[in-house]
Write a protein that holds these residues in place. Structure first.
Motif, mmCIF file in Angstrom:
data_model
loop_
_atom_site.group_PDB
_atom_site.id
_atom_site.type_symbol
_atom_site.label_atom_id
_atom_site.label_comp_id
_atom_site.label_asym_id
_atom_site.label_seq_id
_atom_site.Cartn_x
_atom_site.Cartn_y
_atom_site.Cartn_z
ATOM 1 N N ALA A 139 0.821 -1.204 0.000
ATOM 2 C CA ALA A 139 0.000 0.000 0.000
ATOM 3 C C ALA A 139 0.856 1.257 0.000
ATOM 4 C CB ALA A 139 -0.930 -0.005 1.213
ATOM 5 N N LEU A 180 -3.199 7.775 4.267
ATOM 6 C CA LEU A 180 -4.630 7.898 4.511
ATOM 7 C C LEU A 180 -5.038 9.323 4.863
ATOM 8 C CD1 LEU A 180 -5.163 4.688 6.659
ATOM 9 C CD2 LEU A 180 -5.735 5.003 4.261
ATOM 10 N N PHE A 206 -2.958 10.788 13.124
ATOM 11 C CA PHE A 206 -3.097 10.137 11.833
ATOM 12 C C PHE A 206 -3.241 8.637 12.071
ATOM 13 C CE2 PHE A 206 1.195 8.305 11.523
ATOM 14 C CZ PHE A 206 1.912 9.082 12.419
ATOM 15 N N ARG A 207 -3.783 7.962 11.054
ATOM 16 C CA ARG A 207 -4.064 6.536 11.188
ATOM 17 C C ARG A 207 -2.943 5.718 10.567
ATOM 18 N NH1 ARG A 207 -9.622 5.216 12.297
ATOM 19 N NH2 ARG A 207 -10.828 7.125 12.540
ATOM 20 N N ASP A 208 -2.677 4.584 11.170
ATOM 21 C CA ASP A 208 -1.645 3.708 10.616
ATOM 22 C C ASP A 208 -2.258 2.822 9.548
ATOM 23 O OD1 ASP A 208 -1.268 0.519 11.946
ATOM 24 O OD2 ASP A 208 -2.983 1.784 12.420
ATOM 25 N N LEU A 209 -1.395 2.268 8.708
ATOM 26 C CA LEU A 209 -1.866 1.489 7.568
ATOM 27 C C LEU A 209 -2.302 0.080 7.956
ATOM 28 C CD1 LEU A 209 0.550 2.212 4.596
ATOM 29 C CD2 LEU A 209 -1.834 2.881 4.861
ATOM 30 N N ASN A 210 -1.840 -0.395 9.085
ATOM 31 C CA ASN A 210 -2.110 -1.788 9.426
ATOM 32 C C ASN A 210 -3.461 -1.971 10.093
ATOM 33 O OD1 ASN A 210 -1.225 -4.561 9.585
ATOM 34 N ND2 ASN A 210 -0.983 -4.258 11.780
ATOM 35 N N LEU A 254 -5.605 0.814 10.798
ATOM 36 C CA LEU A 254 -6.464 1.962 10.505
ATOM 37 C C LEU A 254 -6.928 2.663 11.781
ATOM 38 C CD1 LEU A 254 -8.652 0.539 7.590
ATOM 39 C CD2 LEU A 254 -6.511 1.801 7.455
ATOM 40 N N THR A 255 -6.163 2.527 12.843
ATOM 41 C CA THR A 255 -6.458 3.224 14.092
ATOM 42 C C THR A 255 -5.467 4.368 14.273
ATOM 43 O OG1 THR A 255 -5.070 1.645 15.290
ATOM 44 C CG2 THR A 255 -7.425 1.198 15.225
ATOM 45 N N LEU A 256 -5.823 5.290 15.180
ATOM 46 C CA LEU A 256 -4.962 6.446 15.408
ATOM 47 C C LEU A 256 -3.649 6.011 16.054
ATOM 48 C CD1 LEU A 256 -7.552 9.104 16.631
ATOM 49 C CD2 LEU A 256 -6.295 9.092 14.468
ATOM 50 N N VAL A 285 4.717 3.162 14.900
ATOM 51 C CA VAL A 285 3.901 3.905 13.960
ATOM 52 C C VAL A 285 2.831 2.997 13.352
ATOM 53 C CG1 VAL A 285 5.225 3.516 11.851
ATOM 54 C CG2 VAL A 285 4.073 5.697 12.191
ATOM 55 N N ARG A 336 -3.583 -5.327 14.831
ATOM 56 C CA ARG A 336 -5.021 -5.559 14.728
ATOM 57 C C ARG A 336 -5.434 -6.601 15.758
ATOM 58 N NH1 ARG A 336 -4.899 -7.065 8.409
ATOM 59 N NH2 ARG A 336 -3.926 -5.172 7.644
ATOM 60 N N PHE A 338 -11.631 -1.393 12.871
ATOM 61 C CA PHE A 338 -11.351 0.026 13.020
ATOM 62 C C PHE A 338 -12.644 0.811 13.215
ATOM 63 C CE2 PHE A 338 -12.630 0.973 8.672
ATOM 64 C CZ PHE A 338 -12.455 -0.247 8.046
ATOM 65 N N LEU A 391 -5.951 -2.480 -0.207
ATOM 66 C CA LEU A 391 -4.757 -1.665 -0.457
ATOM 67 C C LEU A 391 -3.611 -2.469 -1.061
ATOM 68 C CD1 LEU A 391 -4.841 0.310 2.914
ATOM 69 C CD2 LEU A 391 -5.773 1.015 0.707
ATOM 70 N N LEU A 396 -0.623 -0.418 -8.565
ATOM 71 C CA LEU A 396 -0.570 0.891 -7.902
ATOM 72 C C LEU A 396 0.302 1.870 -8.671
ATOM 73 C CD1 LEU A 396 -0.375 -0.360 -4.200
ATOM 74 C CD2 LEU A 396 -2.350 0.570 -5.398
#
Lengths: 217, 257
Positions: free
Chosen positions: A110, A151, A192-196, A198-200, B24, B28, B77, B86, B151
Motif C-alpha cells: 500500500a 490515509l 493520523f491513522r496507521d496502515l495496518n 487503521l487506528t490512530l 507507527v 489488529r 477500526f 490496499l 498501484l
C-alpha cells in the motif's frame, strides 16, 4: 609576600603610582621577564585563547530507525543544522531532518515508505574543554514534525528530542562528526491513522544517527 | 559522584525510552477478540468473497484464496466509512456499529432512509456484499498483475471503475442481477440526485486524483460515495460477461491504461 605587594602597587591608578614614583624606583621593574599576567578569561596564563566560532553549519546524512516497530524497517535521512553560539559553551541550534523508512510485510504494497521530517529549535551545550579540537555536545530541542500519511495526507505534530554530538574540527572552518538523537513525536497534533490497523497512532519514537560535515564561521 | 555515575541516569532513561515500544503501526485484534457484530460482518463478507472466488476459479487459472480468510477481513477500526483493498492481502470493511453517530446520520442522508434500522440494512448490503465483491475483484487484479504494478500503472478512477463493473458482472453470473442491480439503483438514486449538482461535472480521473483527500475525508466522504454510485451507473451500461472482464485484466500489461 614581597611579590604580592609589588603586584598590588602595580594595580594602583596613575596618581597613586606617581606618589610612589620617586627617584630610585624604576616602574619597569614590574615588567621584568617572568611576570606576565594574562587577561584571558578562559585559559590559563600560559595557554592560547580557544578559537570559538560564532556560527556552525552542518550537512548530514545517516541512519534513521523507528526502533521497536515490527512493520517498519530501517531507513536513512538527510540533515541540516545551524548553530549560533550565544555563550562560550552554549549554542542555539535550528535543525531539519527528513527521512524515509521502508514499510515491511504486506502493508508495503500500500505504501513503500514511511516519510517524515522535523523542523526544530534547541540548545547545544559543549561538554569538553573548548580548547580541544574535539567536540562533545549535549543537544535538546523541540519543534514540529511532519508525517506523510497515505490515509490522512500531510500531518504536523509536536516533537521533542535529545542526544549527543561528537565532532572533530580539523581546520578553523571545517570539521566532521556524528550525531545521535532520540526523538519523541506525535506528542500533540491532529493525529493520523496507521496502515495496518487503521487506528490512530500514539506517541512514536525515532533514533537518528547522521554523520555530518561542518563549516564554522 | 563519580564521572560514570553522572551519566548513569540519563543513559538509563535513553535505554528505557528506546525499549518502550512506541510504534507507527498498531496491531489488529485477532478474530477471537472481535465483537459479535464484527464477526457477523466478516461472515457476510466471506460468503460473498467465496462466491466470487468460485467464479474466478471456474473462469481463470487464478484465485483470491489469499483474502478468503476471516483473518484477512479487517473490520475492527472505528470512525471511518471505509471499504478498501490496499494490496496488502486484506479486505478492509467498516462495520455499521463502528461508525460514529454523525457518520450514521450521514449515511442515512445518502440513502434517504427513514429510520436507522433501514439505513443499517442498506449499509450492510451495500458494503458487506456488493463493495466486498468489488474489493475481491481488486484482489484478483493484484494476484494477476501484482500490487506494485497496479498501484504504479493504474489510476484510482479506472481501478475502482473496473472493479465495480466486475462486481456487477459477478452478480449477473450468480443469477442475482435483479436482486443486486435493483438494490443498487434504489440505493444510489438519492446519492446521485442530492449531490449531482456538486460532483457530476467533476466525475473524472483528474478531479479524483487532485481532490482525493477531501473526497475520502473520514468526517464526510460524500464525494467518494457519489463517485461509487457514478461507477455503478456507468458499469450497468458498460458491463460485459464476467469471463471477458477477468480476461481483460490479464491483458492489461499490453495496453496503455
Amino acid at each position: 609576600m614581597r611579590n604580592c605587594l609589588y603586584i598590588l602597587v602595580f594595580l594602583l591608578d596613575a596618581g597613586l603610582a606617581h606618589a610612589i614614583d620617586e627617584p630610585g624606583i624604576d616602574d619597569s621593574f614590574f615588567d621584568e621577564p617572568g611576570m606576565v599576567i594574562s587577561k584571558s578569561e578562559t585559559g590559563s596564563a600560559t595557554e592560547p585563547e580557544p578559537d570559538l566560532y560564532r556560527v556552525r553549519l552542518e550537512l548530514g546524512f545517516g541512519y534513521a530507525s523507528l526502533l521497536a516497530d515490527p512493520l517498519v524497517g530501517e531507513g536513512f535521512g538527510g540533515a541540516l543544522h545551524l548553530g549560533v553560539r550565544i555563550h562560550s559553551r552554549v549554542e542555539i541550534e535550528a535543525a531539519v531532518f527528513a527521512g524515509a523508512n521502508s514499510y515491511e510485510g504486506l502493508i508495503s504494497a500500500a505504501a513503500p515508505y514511511f516519510l517524515a521530517a522535523n523542523v526544530s529549535l534547541g540548545t547545544s551545550v559543549h561538554l569538553l574543554p573548548l580548547s580541544s579540537r574535539f567536540f562533545l555536545t549535549l543537544d535538546v530541542g523541540s519543534g514540529a514534525y511532519m508525517v506523510f500519511s497515505p490515509l490522512d495526507g500531510v500531518v504536523w505534530n509536536w516533537v521533542i528530542h535529545g542526544g549527543l554530538s561528537l565532532g572533530f574540527r580539523f581546520t578553523s572552518w571545517m570539521g566532521v562528526g556524528v550525531k545521535c538523537r532520540y526523538h519523541l513525536f506525535n506528542l500533540a497534533g491532529p493525529g493520523f491513522r496507521d496502515l495496518n490497523s487503521l487506528t490512530l497512532v500514539g506517541v512514536i519514537d525515532r533514533l537518528e544517527m547522521p554523520a555530518y560535515l561542518a563549516f564554522y564561521f | 559522584m563519580k564521572q560514570s555515575q553522572k551519566w548513569f541516569l540519563p543513559m538509563s532513561a535513553v535505554v528505557l525510552l528506546c525499549s518502550c515500544g512506541f510504534t507507527v503501526t498498531n496491531e489488529r485484534p485477532t478474530y477471537d477478540e472481535l465483537d459479535p457484530e464484527e464477526k457477523d460482518a466478516i461472515a457476510t463478507v466471506l460468503a460473498e468473497l467465496n462466491a466470487f472466488n468460485g467464479q474466478v476459479k471456474a473462469r481463470t487459472e487464478f484465485n483470491i484464496d489469499s483474502v478468503v480468510d476471516r483473518n484477512r477481513i479487517h473490520v475492527s477500526f472505528e470512525g471511518l466509512i471505509f471499504s478498501a483493498n490496499l494490496g496488502d492481502n486484506t479486505i478492509h470493511v467498516a462495520t455499521w456499529e463502528n461508525l460514529r453517530p454523525a457518520q450514521k446520520l450521514l449515511v442515512q442522508q445518502w440513502f434517504a432512509a427513514s429510520t436507522a434500522d433501514e439505513t443499517k440494512e442498506k449499509y450492510e448490503k451495500f458494503f458487506y456484499q456488493f463493495m466486498a465483491v468489488s474489493q475481491g475483484a481488486k484482489q484478483y487484479a493484484y494476484e494477476v498483475l501484482t500490487p506494485k504494478w497496479v498501484l504504479a500503472r493504474r489510476s484510482i478512477f479506472n481501478f475502482e471503475r473496473d472493479s465495480i463493473r466486475a462486481a456487477l458482472s459477478h452478480y449477473v453470473a450468480e443469477d442475482r442481477q435483479n436482486e443486486m442491480w435493483g438494490f443498487l439503483s434504489t440505493t444510489c438514486k438519492p446519492v446521485l440526485d442530492q449531490y449531482g449538482a456538486q460532483y457530476s461535472q467533476n466525475f473524472n480521473k483528474k478531479y479524483l486524483q487532485a481532490h482525493l483527500p477531501e473526497l475520502i475525508h473520514s468526517d464526510n466522504p460524500t464525494g467518494y460515495m457519489y463517485f461509487i454510485c457514478g461507477w455503478i451507473e456507468n458499469g450497468k451500461a458498460d458491463w460485459v460477461n464476467l469471463t471477458a472482464e477477468l480476461e481483460w485484466i490479464a491483458d492489461l500489461p499490453n495496453t496503455d491504461t
